[in-house]
Design an enzyme around this catalytic site. Structure first.
Site, short mmCIF file in Angstrom:
data_model
loop_
_atom_site.label_atom_id
_atom_site.label_comp_id
_atom_site.label_asym_id
_atom_site.label_seq_id
_atom_site.Cartn_x
_atom_site.Cartn_y
_atom_site.Cartn_z
N SER A 148 -2.38 0.79 -4.91
CA SER A 148 -2.88 1.94 -4.16
C SER A 148 -4.16 2.52 -4.76
O SER A 148 -4.43 2.40 -5.95
CB SER A 148 -1.80 3.03 -4.14
OG SER A 148 -2.26 4.23 -3.57
N ASN A 149 -4.90 3.21 -3.88
CA ASN A 149 -6.02 4.03 -4.33
C ASN A 149 -5.57 5.24 -5.14
O ASN A 149 -6.36 5.84 -5.87
CB ASN A 149 -6.82 4.54 -3.12
CG ASN A 149 -7.73 3.50 -2.52
OD1 ASN A 149 -8.12 2.54 -3.17
ND2 ASN A 149 -8.08 3.69 -1.26
N ASP A 168 0.86 -1.17 0.00
CA ASP A 168 0.00 0.00 0.00
C ASP A 168 0.90 1.23 0.00
O ASP A 168 2.06 1.15 0.44
CB ASP A 168 -0.89 -0.03 1.24
CG ASP A 168 -1.64 1.26 1.45
OD1 ASP A 168 -2.40 1.66 0.55
OD2 ASP A 168 -1.46 1.88 2.51
N ALA A 169 0.39 2.35 -0.45
CA ALA A 169 1.21 3.56 -0.53
C ALA A 169 1.03 4.48 0.67
O ALA A 169 1.96 4.71 1.45
CB ALA A 169 0.90 4.32 -1.82
#
Length: 228
Positions: free
Chosen positions: A123-124, A16-17
């Site tokens: 990531s989003n 995840d970022a």
């Protein structure tokens, strides 16, 4: 830490970022003087609304990209605190493109890269946001691919997001270990079928959700020691 102390058969490490590699509160940190005593409140509310809007938009099936969500969350936060300074709003949004990574991130990624693991971000964030953050943190040469939910048009923890990593990296779910500091994201990835290391940087409580992380660690530098 869970009962496991290591894992075999991993080919790819997926991260995840925001909150995991990059410090989401470093944007407000640049403008702490201008924001004064409410700086921490603003940063926390901004992040909280940002996440809430991703979940709600996914349920409502009204997708916009993460850049728009981040702006909307900041506007809500400014309204709550009766801040009308549009110059400061612009500065904070620009700061989100150059978030600082956590101090141990470059060394941990470099060690994993040297051991032959594929490294990816899932990531989003939009491709532009991710490219900017990666470049600003000096880790461009360490990340093999940035994977954005914009390829499918829905936010985490929808299972299609995690499937994106499987498809693009061409490995099986059990050959991936996924890292997130967001407990809900760790649960989502685990429920999908990934091995998961939850980076519990801030001593969060465990979520009551489907999917349980295989490991609980405090910093990313603990990850290489988990992988055979």
């Amino acid at each position: 830490m869970s009962q496991k102390n290591h894992i075999d058969g991993i080919k790819a490490c997926v991260f995840d970022a925001y909150g995991t590699l990059f410090d989401v509160h470093s944007a407000v940190g640049k403008y702490r003087k201008q924001l004064g005593d409410v700086a921490d409140q603003i940063s926390l509310l901004w992040r909280t609304k940002q996440l809430e809007y991703t979940w709600l938009r996914s349920l409502m099936k009204h997708h916009v990209d993460f850049w728009q969500v981040t702006q909307d969350a900041l506007d809500f936060t400014f309204d709550m605190h009766q801040i009308t300074d549009q110059g400061l709003r612009k500065d904070l949004m620009n700061a989100y493109l150059s978030l600082k990574c956590y101090p141990e991130v470059p060394e941990a990624l470099s060690l994993l890269k040297s051991r032959g693991f594929k490294l990816a971000i899932l990531s989003n964030g939009t491709p532009e946001m991710l490219d900017s953050a990666v470049k600003n943190s000096g880790i461009t040469d360490l990340i093999d691919v940035n994977l954005s939910v914009e390829e499918i048009g829905i936010f985490k923890p929808d299972s299609r997001v995690y499937q994106l990593a499987v498809d693009r990296l061409q490995v099986h779910p059990q050959e991936i270990i996924f890292q997130s500091s967001n407990a809900w994201d760790a649960s989502g990835a685990s429920a999908f079928g990934f091995n998961v290391a939850w980076i519990n940087r801030f001593g969060q409580s465990k979520e009551r959700l489907p999917g349980k992380p295989d490991f609980e660690i405090k910093k990313l530098m603990e990850l290489p020691g988990l992988l055979n």
